[in-house]
Write a protein that holds these residues in place. Structure first.
Motif, PDB file in Angstrom:
ATOM      1  N   VAL A  21       0.884  -1.346  -0.017  1.00  0.00           N
ATOM      2  CA  VAL A  21       0.068  -0.045  -0.123  1.00  0.00           C
ATOM      3  C   VAL A  21       0.875   1.236   0.001  1.00  0.00           C
ATOM      4  O   VAL A  21       0.551   2.281  -0.699  1.00  0.00           O
ATOM      5  N   ASP A  22       1.857   1.267   0.798  1.00  0.00           N
ATOM      6  CA  ASP A  22       2.901   2.420   0.835  1.00  0.00           C
ATOM      7  C   ASP A  22       3.361   2.560  -0.656  1.00  0.00           C
ATOM      8  O   ASP A  22       3.612   3.823  -1.102  1.00  0.00           O
ATOM      9  N   LEU A  23       3.998   1.725  -1.127  1.00  0.00           N
ATOM     10  CA  LEU A  23       4.631   1.531  -2.638  1.00  0.00           C
ATOM     11  C   LEU A  23       3.481   2.279  -3.722  1.00  0.00           C
ATOM     12  O   LEU A  23       3.647   3.030  -4.471  1.00  0.00           O
ATOM     13  N   LEU A  24       2.059   1.848  -3.449  1.00  0.00           N
ATOM     14  CA  LEU A  24       1.185   2.238  -4.290  1.00  0.00           C
ATOM     15  C   LEU A  24       0.825   3.673  -3.852  1.00  0.00           C
ATOM     16  O   LEU A  24       0.515   4.519  -5.124  1.00  0.00           O
ATOM     17  N   VAL A  25       0.807   4.058  -2.834  1.00  0.00           N
ATOM     18  CA  VAL A  25       0.446   5.400  -2.465  1.00  0.00           C
ATOM     19  C   VAL A  25       1.685   6.307  -2.882  1.00  0.00           C
ATOM     20  O   VAL A  25       1.205   7.321  -3.628  1.00  0.00           O
ATOM     21  N   GLU A  26       2.714   5.809  -2.848  1.00  0.00           N
ATOM     22  CA  GLU A  26       4.100   6.543  -3.440  1.00  0.00           C
ATOM     23  C   GLU A  26       3.921   7.016  -4.707  1.00  0.00           C
ATOM     24  O   GLU A  26       4.112   7.940  -5.360  1.00  0.00           O
ATOM     25  N   ARG A  27       3.550   5.919  -5.804  1.00  0.00           N
ATOM     26  CA  ARG A  27       3.493   5.781  -7.085  1.00  0.00           C
ATOM     27  C   ARG A  27       1.993   6.626  -7.475  1.00  0.00           C
ATOM     28  O   ARG A  27       2.226   7.446  -8.427  1.00  0.00           O
ATOM     29  N   ALA A  28       0.941   6.581  -6.786  1.00  0.00           N
ATOM     30  CA  ALA A  28      -0.287   7.446  -7.021  1.00  0.00           C
ATOM     31  C   ALA A  28       0.268   9.023  -6.983  1.00  0.00           C
ATOM     32  O   ALA A  28      -0.013   9.843  -7.703  1.00  0.00           O
ATOM     33  N   LEU A  29       0.998   9.435  -5.949  1.00  0.00           N
ATOM     34  CA  LEU A  29       1.474  10.758  -5.691  1.00  0.00           C
ATOM     35  C   LEU A  29       2.398  11.135  -6.700  1.00  0.00           C
ATOM     36  O   LEU A  29       2.382  12.131  -7.305  1.00  0.00           O
ATOM     37  N   ALA A  30       3.487  10.309  -7.124  1.00  0.00           N
ATOM     38  CA  ALA A  30       4.164  10.437  -8.312  1.00  0.00           C
ATOM     39  C   ALA A  30       3.470  10.862  -9.570  1.00  0.00           C
ATOM     40  O   ALA A  30       3.757  11.828 -10.004  1.00  0.00           O
ATOM     41  N   GLU A  31       2.514   9.908  -9.827  1.00  0.00           N
ATOM     42  CA  GLU A  31       1.618  10.354 -10.978  1.00  0.00           C
ATOM     43  C   GLU A  31       0.989  11.427 -10.926  1.00  0.00           C
ATOM     44  O   GLU A  31       0.888  12.144 -11.804  1.00  0.00           O
ATOM     45  N   MET A  32       0.398  11.887  -9.777  1.00  0.00           N
ATOM     46  CA  MET A  32      -0.214  13.356  -9.593  1.00  0.00           C
ATOM     47  C   MET A  32       0.790  14.512  -9.635  1.00  0.00           C
ATOM     48  O   MET A  32       0.455  15.367 -10.540  1.00  0.00           O
ATOM     49  N   GLY A  33       1.906  14.115  -9.353  1.00  0.00           N
ATOM     50  CA  GLY A  33       3.006  14.942  -9.318  1.00  0.00           C
ATOM     51  C   GLY A  33       3.438  15.284 -10.766  1.00  0.00           C
ATOM     52  O   GLY A  33       3.561  16.574 -11.291  1.00  0.00           O
ATOM     53  N   ASN A  34       3.587  14.174 -11.491  1.00  0.00           N
ATOM     54  CA  ASN A  34       3.965  14.181 -12.700  1.00  0.00           C
ATOM     55  C   ASN A  34       2.811  14.919 -13.717  1.00  0.00           C
ATOM     56  O   ASN A  34       3.315  15.726 -14.421  1.00  0.00           O
ATOM     57  N   TYR A  35       1.491  14.690 -13.494  1.00  0.00           N
ATOM     58  CA  TYR A  35       0.593  15.468 -14.281  1.00  0.00           C
ATOM     59  C   TYR A  35       0.476  16.652 -13.840  1.00  0.00           C
ATOM     60  O   TYR A  35       0.501  17.718 -14.691  1.00  0.00           O
ATOM     61  N   TYR A  36       0.778  17.173 -12.936  1.00  0.00           N
ATOM     62  CA  TYR A  36       0.641  18.608 -12.338  1.00  0.00           C
ATOM     63  C   TYR A  36       1.949  19.253 -13.195  1.00  0.00           C
ATOM     64  O   TYR A  36       1.904  20.319 -13.706  1.00  0.00           O
ATOM     65  N   TYR A  37       3.175  18.547 -13.123  1.00  0.00           N
ATOM     66  CA  TYR A  37       4.362  19.148 -13.624  1.00  0.00           C
ATOM     67  C   TYR A  37       4.263  19.310 -15.270  1.00  0.00           C
ATOM     68  O   TYR A  37       4.702  20.515 -15.668  1.00  0.00           O
ATOM     69  N   TYR A  38       3.911  18.337 -15.841  1.00  0.00           N
ATOM     70  CA  TYR A  38       3.642  18.375 -17.145  1.00  0.00           C
ATOM     71  C   TYR A  38       2.627  19.431 -17.524  1.00  0.00           C
ATOM     72  O   TYR A  38       2.826  20.092 -18.509  1.00  0.00           O
ATOM     73  N   THR A  39       1.492  19.519 -16.653  1.00  0.00           N
ATOM     74  CA  THR A  39       0.626  20.725 -17.112  1.00  0.00           C
ATOM     75  C   THR A  39       1.400  22.093 -17.057  1.00  0.00           C
ATOM     76  O   THR A  39       1.187  23.005 -18.059  1.00  0.00           O
ATOM     77  N   LEU A  40       2.127  22.318 -15.959  1.00  0.00           N
ATOM     78  CA  LEU A  40       3.023  23.479 -16.253  1.00  0.00           C
ATOM     79  C   LEU A  40       4.177  23.623 -17.266  1.00  0.00           C
ATOM     80  O   LEU A  40       4.099  24.778 -18.124  1.00  0.00           O
ATOM     81  N   LEU A  41       4.821  22.564 -17.486  1.00  0.00           N
ATOM     82  CA  LEU A  41       5.840  22.617 -18.495  1.00  0.00           C
ATOM     83  C   LEU A  41       5.220  22.635 -20.057  1.00  0.00           C
ATOM     84  O   LEU A  41       5.780  23.564 -20.751  1.00  0.00           O
TER      85      LEU A  41
END
Length: 196
Positions: A21-41
């Motif tokens: 669960v910790d690994l899946l949460v970490e990946r979900a947050l990473a995907e959210m962060g990537n989405y946010y960052y790609y939006t800005l980029l």
């Protein structure tokens, strides 16, 4: 306390459910962060080279959003939860508070490639942890891994040729993850229709 059957099954197969669960949460947050960052980029990509990269970034952005949406139900099925707040580093893109205000394609490409490489490593690890033990999570993370490898290939092609498009999957967003996305349920405010 209500028992979580999915979690019990995962644990009985030899997987540390809490760590999973910790690994899946970490990946979900990473995907959210990537989405946010790609939006800005994508807002800073200009010119011919920027337009070509924007198409790659846009497809990867949409797929990362889909990865987040596909991971969240599995986290909750296993009795996990997403954190109420997010601070610090998210994914392979670093601390969201330290994003560049302006950047061009040569500055952005190494950042995007690093994030894609980190995602490939993380999903490969999740596949190793769940292979033959937790088929539902394994199939989900394998589907995401296929798409993350695609992101890495798109960026490497762009670096090698100067203008690549996601030609094999153009406008076919998340072909591997699509079966794991849940359509939102419509909630009717009308009373149920009576049987005649």
């Amino acid at each position: 306390m209500t028992r979580c059957v999915a979690r019990d099954l995962v644990e009985s197969s030899g997987v540390d459910a809490e760590r999973l669960v910790d690994l899946l949460v970490e990946r979900a947050l990473a995907e959210m962060g990537n989405y946010y960052y790609y939006t800005l980029l994508r807002m800073h990509l200009v010119g011919v080279e920027g337009d070509a990269l924007r198409r790659v970034v846009e497809d990867a952005r949409e797929e990362d959003r889909n990865h987040f949406e596909a991971l969240v139900p599995r986290i909750y099925e296993l009795g996990g939860r997403l954190p109420a707040t997010v601070t610090g580093e998210v994914g392979g893109l670093g601390d969201l508070r330290n994003l560049p205000a302006e950047a061009d394609a040569p500055q952005i490409l190494p950042i995007l490639l690093k994030a894609a490489e980190e995602s490939v490593r993380a999903y490969t690890h999740l596949c190793s942890v769940t292979s033959g033990k937790d088929n539902r999570t394994y199939n989900l993370v394998l589907a995401i891994l296929h798409e993350e490898i695609g992101h890495q290939v798109w960026l490497l092609e762009f670096l090698g040729r100067g203008a690549a498009e996601p030609s094999l999957r153009a406008r076919n967003i998340s072909p591997f993850v699509a079966p794991y996305l849940r359509a939102p349920r419509a909630i009717s405010l009308e009373p149920a229709a009576r049987m005649a």
